[in-house]
Design a protein around this motif. Structure first.
Motif, PDB file in Angstrom:
ATOM      1  N   PHE A 101      23.881  46.977 -84.450  1.00 47.01           N
ATOM      2  CA  PHE A 101      23.469  46.490 -83.134  1.00 47.01           C
ATOM      3  C   PHE A 101      24.688  46.120 -82.293  1.00 47.01           C
ATOM      4  N   PHE A 102      25.613  45.387 -82.883  1.00 52.86           N
ATOM      5  CA  PHE A 102      26.793  44.963 -82.131  1.00 52.86           C
ATOM      6  C   PHE A 102      27.764  46.116 -81.887  1.00 52.86           C
ATOM      7  N   ILE A 103      27.722  47.129 -82.749  1.00 49.15           N
ATOM      8  CA  ILE A 103      28.547  48.316 -82.495  1.00 49.15           C
ATOM      9  C   ILE A 103      28.059  49.036 -81.245  1.00 49.15           C
ATOM     10  N   PHE A 104      26.743  49.222 -81.162  1.00 48.38           N
ATOM     11  CA  PHE A 104      26.180  49.987 -80.053  1.00 48.38           C
ATOM     12  C   PHE A 104      26.122  49.201 -78.751  1.00 48.38           C
ATOM     13  N   ILE A 105      26.117  47.885 -78.830  1.00 43.59           N
ATOM     14  CA  ILE A 105      25.913  47.093 -77.619  1.00 43.59           C
ATOM     15  C   ILE A 105      27.039  47.294 -76.604  1.00 43.59           C
ATOM     16  N   GLY A 106      28.213  47.653 -77.081  1.00 46.55           N
ATOM     17  CA  GLY A 106      29.308  47.872 -76.138  1.00 46.55           C
ATOM     18  C   GLY A 106      29.984  49.219 -76.273  1.00 46.55           C
ATOM     19  N   LEU A 107      29.415  50.079 -77.131  1.00 44.54           N
ATOM     20  CA  LEU A 107      30.082  51.335 -77.462  1.00 44.54           C
ATOM     21  C   LEU A 107      30.232  52.260 -76.266  1.00 44.54           C
ATOM     22  N   TYR A 108      29.195  52.370 -75.440  1.00 46.60           N
ATOM     23  CA  TYR A 108      29.192  53.387 -74.390  1.00 46.60           C
ATOM     24  C   TYR A 108      29.449  52.843 -72.992  1.00 46.60           C
ATOM     25  N   ILE A 109      29.745  51.572 -72.877  1.00 43.27           N
ATOM     26  CA  ILE A 109      30.064  51.017 -71.558  1.00 43.27           C
ATOM     27  C   ILE A 109      31.261  51.734 -70.916  1.00 43.27           C
ATOM     28  N   PRO A 110      32.335  52.007 -71.657  1.00 45.52           N
ATOM     29  CA  PRO A 110      33.462  52.729 -71.031  1.00 45.52           C
ATOM     30  C   PRO A 110      33.074  54.100 -70.485  1.00 45.52           C
ATOM     31  N   PHE A 111      32.146  54.785 -71.143  1.00 43.56           N
ATOM     32  CA  PHE A 111      31.748  56.112 -70.674  1.00 43.56           C
ATOM     33  C   PHE A 111      31.031  56.039 -69.326  1.00 43.56           C
ATOM     34  N   TYR A 112      30.380  54.924 -69.051  1.00 41.03           N
ATOM     35  CA  TYR A 112      29.673  54.766 -67.785  1.00 41.03           C
ATOM     36  C   TYR A 112      30.626  54.410 -66.647  1.00 41.03           C
ATOM     37  N   TYR A 113      31.634  53.596 -66.952  1.00 40.00           N
ATOM     38  CA  TYR A 113      32.429  53.002 -65.879  1.00 40.00           C
ATOM     39  C   TYR A 113      33.872  53.489 -65.813  1.00 40.00           C
ATOM     40  N   VAL A 114      34.316  54.317 -66.762  1.00 43.55           N
ATOM     41  CA  VAL A 114      35.737  54.651 -66.817  1.00 43.55           C
ATOM     42  C   VAL A 114      36.212  55.348 -65.544  1.00 43.55           C
ATOM     43  N   GLU A 115      35.410  56.254 -65.006  1.00 41.54           N
ATOM     44  CA  GLU A 115      35.836  56.979 -63.808  1.00 41.54           C
ATOM     45  C   GLU A 115      35.912  56.054 -62.603  1.00 41.54           C
ATOM     46  N   GLN A 116      34.892  55.238 -62.418  1.00 43.11           N
ATOM     47  CA  GLN A 116      34.895  54.314 -61.292  1.00 43.11           C
ATOM     48  C   GLN A 116      35.990  53.267 -61.444  1.00 43.11           C
ATOM     49  N   TYR A 117      36.235  52.832 -62.672  1.00 42.49           N
ATOM     50  CA  TYR A 117      37.290  51.853 -62.932  1.00 42.49           C
ATOM     51  C   TYR A 117      38.663  52.427 -62.593  1.00 42.49           C
ATOM     52  N   ALA A 118      38.877  53.691 -62.972  1.00 44.47           N
ATOM     53  CA  ALA A 118      40.151  54.342 -62.665  1.00 44.47           C
ATOM     54  C   ALA A 118      40.345  54.483 -61.158  1.00 44.47           C
ATOM     55  N   LEU A 119      39.280  54.802 -60.445  1.00 48.85           N
ATOM     56  CA  LEU A 119      39.375  54.907 -58.982  1.00 48.85           C
ATOM     57  C   LEU A 119      39.725  53.560 -58.360  1.00 48.85           C
ATOM     58  N   ASN A 120      39.144  52.503 -58.878  1.00 51.69           N
ATOM     59  CA  ASN A 120      39.433  51.161 -58.356  1.00 51.69           C
ATOM     60  C   ASN A 120      40.882  50.753 -58.602  1.00 51.69           C
ATOM     61  N   LEU A 121      41.498  51.327 -59.638  1.00 60.12           N
ATOM     62  CA  LEU A 121      42.903  51.035 -59.927  1.00 60.12           C
ATOM     63  C   LEU A 121      43.854  51.860 -59.076  1.00 60.12           C
ATOM     64  N   GLY A 122      43.303  52.758 -58.267  1.00 58.17           N
ATOM     65  CA  GLY A 122      44.136  53.577 -57.399  1.00 58.17           C
ATOM     66  C   GLY A 122      44.564  54.893 -58.006  1.00 58.17           C
ATOM     67  N   ILE A 123      44.008  55.249 -59.153  1.00 59.25           N
ATOM     68  CA  ILE A 123      44.325  56.532 -59.783  1.00 59.25           C
ATOM     69  C   ILE A 123      43.663  57.649 -58.979  1.00 59.25           C
ATOM     70  N   SER A 124      44.291  58.798 -58.931  1.00 59.19           N
ATOM     71  CA  SER A 124      43.782  59.912 -58.132  1.00 59.19           C
ATOM     72  C   SER A 124      42.381  60.319 -58.580  1.00 59.19           C
ATOM     73  N   THR A 125      41.665  60.947 -57.664  1.00 61.39           N
ATOM     74  CA  THR A 125      40.287  61.355 -57.950  1.00 61.39           C
ATOM     75  C   THR A 125      40.217  62.329 -59.116  1.00 61.39           C
ATOM     76  N   ASP A 126      41.121  63.306 -59.143  1.00 63.15           N
ATOM     77  CA  ASP A 126      41.105  64.304 -60.212  1.00 63.15           C
ATOM     78  C   ASP A 126      41.375  63.678 -61.573  1.00 63.15           C
TER      79      ASP A 126
END
Length: 327
Positions: free
Chosen positions: A262-287
């Motif tokens: 349960f605790f493995i899955f509770i946070g396992l896929y959060i990065p997959f949802y937000y990694v692209e938007q998080y990178a954009l917020n850091l100023g990393i290029s769109t590509d």
């Protein structure tokens, strides 16, 4: 009395026909209902064409369940936040993907019992239909609630019906190389997380979001048809127990295992949802921000295969425990 005899004869004939029809109906119902057989089942083949075709079919099921939902939704998250749902918060948009994931796992409880009872083909065909139909509906959605129903609810239920066979069927064909077989099948989610984002992003630029999603749905249909054609239950139908087996909860080791997972899955896929938007917020290029999601999925391919091969030699927990500690 003579005048009554034809009437009595007609009544008896009608009664006989009614009983015959009733008997026929019962026979048809019995034939249509999967029954537990007493046939001796041979041991798992642990290889061969038929067994590895199950792995291929399960690969495409994972390709269109975990690969579609978990490993690709990050692109939908960014696309919705920049376009169709620009006035919605990131957390509100994420609820669409969260509902998908929730239903995929919860619906699997019911589908597991259906598979035990012998309804494999009913389950997988209906699941494929809901997945493809749901994605087609996504292509014409204009409002948030429409996306929740189409992508969250319909696709979520469909993936729940198709995910369980990817584990249940493959496991019955292997005993000595089961972890390896399941690991190879699980790479479908990683490959789906590589292909779908790239295809979707390029097509959005060329033909627009609606037709890009429709093209994605056609890819889903083509690959899922392979699973329908090739996958075949090896074990005969057996009588199902209760929907939830509470007896297993009396085993403390099993309960601890459930809590850990349960605790493995509770946070396992959060990065997959937000990694692209998080990178954009850091100023990393769109590509580069986009390819962060693809790189994560590509990195998970060897992570699904190599530990599985090792697990067949030293045991599953002997591999999982050090891996989880290292994270």
């Amino acid at each position: 009395m003579a005048t009554l005899q034809p009437s009595l004869t007609i009544e008896k004939e009608a009664e006989s026909e009614t009983q015959s029809a009733s008997s026929k109906t019962k026979t048809e119902i019995t034939a249509a209902t999967p029954q537990t057989t007493g046939v001796n089942v041979p041991p798992p083949p642990n290889g061969g064409t038929r067994a590895w075709l199950q792995v291929l079919g399960a690969f495409f099921l994972n390709f269109n369940t975990w690969g579609l939902l978990k490993n690709t939704f990050g692109l939908f998250q960014s696309e919705y936040s920049a376009g169709l749902l620009r006035n919605s918060s990131q957390s509100s948009i994420a609820w669409i993907g969260s509902l998908q994931s929730f239903l995929m796992l919860v619906v699997g409880i019911l589908c597991g019992r259906a598979l035990d009872a012998g309804y494999f083909y009913v389950d997988i065909v209906l699941g494929v239909f809901l997945e493809v139909f749901g994605m087609m509906m996504v292509s014409i959605c204009k409002e948030y609630w429409q996306l929740v129903l189409a992508q969250g609810l319909v696709v979520g239920i469909g993936t729940g019906m198709t995910f369980i066979p990817s584990v249940a069927i493959v496991g019955t064909y292997f005993s000595t190389h089961r972890s390896t077989a399941l690991g190879l099948a699980a790479t479908g989610s990683s490959v789906g997380g590589i292909i779908y984002p790239i295809v979707l992003r390029r097509l959005i630029v060329q033909i627009g979001f609606p037709w890009a999603v429709r093209t994605m749905a056609f890819i889903m249909l083509g690959t899922l048809l392979v699973s329908i054609v090739e996958m075949k239950p090896r074990l005969p139908p057996r009588k199902s127990g209760p929907l939830v087996n509470t007896e297993v909860l009396r085993d403390p080791i099993f309960v601890i295992w459930l809590i850990v997972v349960f605790f493995i899955f509770i946070g396992l896929y959060i990065p997959f949802y937000y990694v692209e938007q998080y990178a954009l917020n850091l100023g990393i290029s769109t590509d580069l921000s986009f390819y962060m999601l693809v790189i994560m999925n590509a990195g998970s391919v060897p992570g699904r295969i190599l530990p599985s091969i090792i697990a067949d030699k030293i045991g599953n927990l002997s591999v999982m425990i050090p891996v989880q500690i290292s994270e």
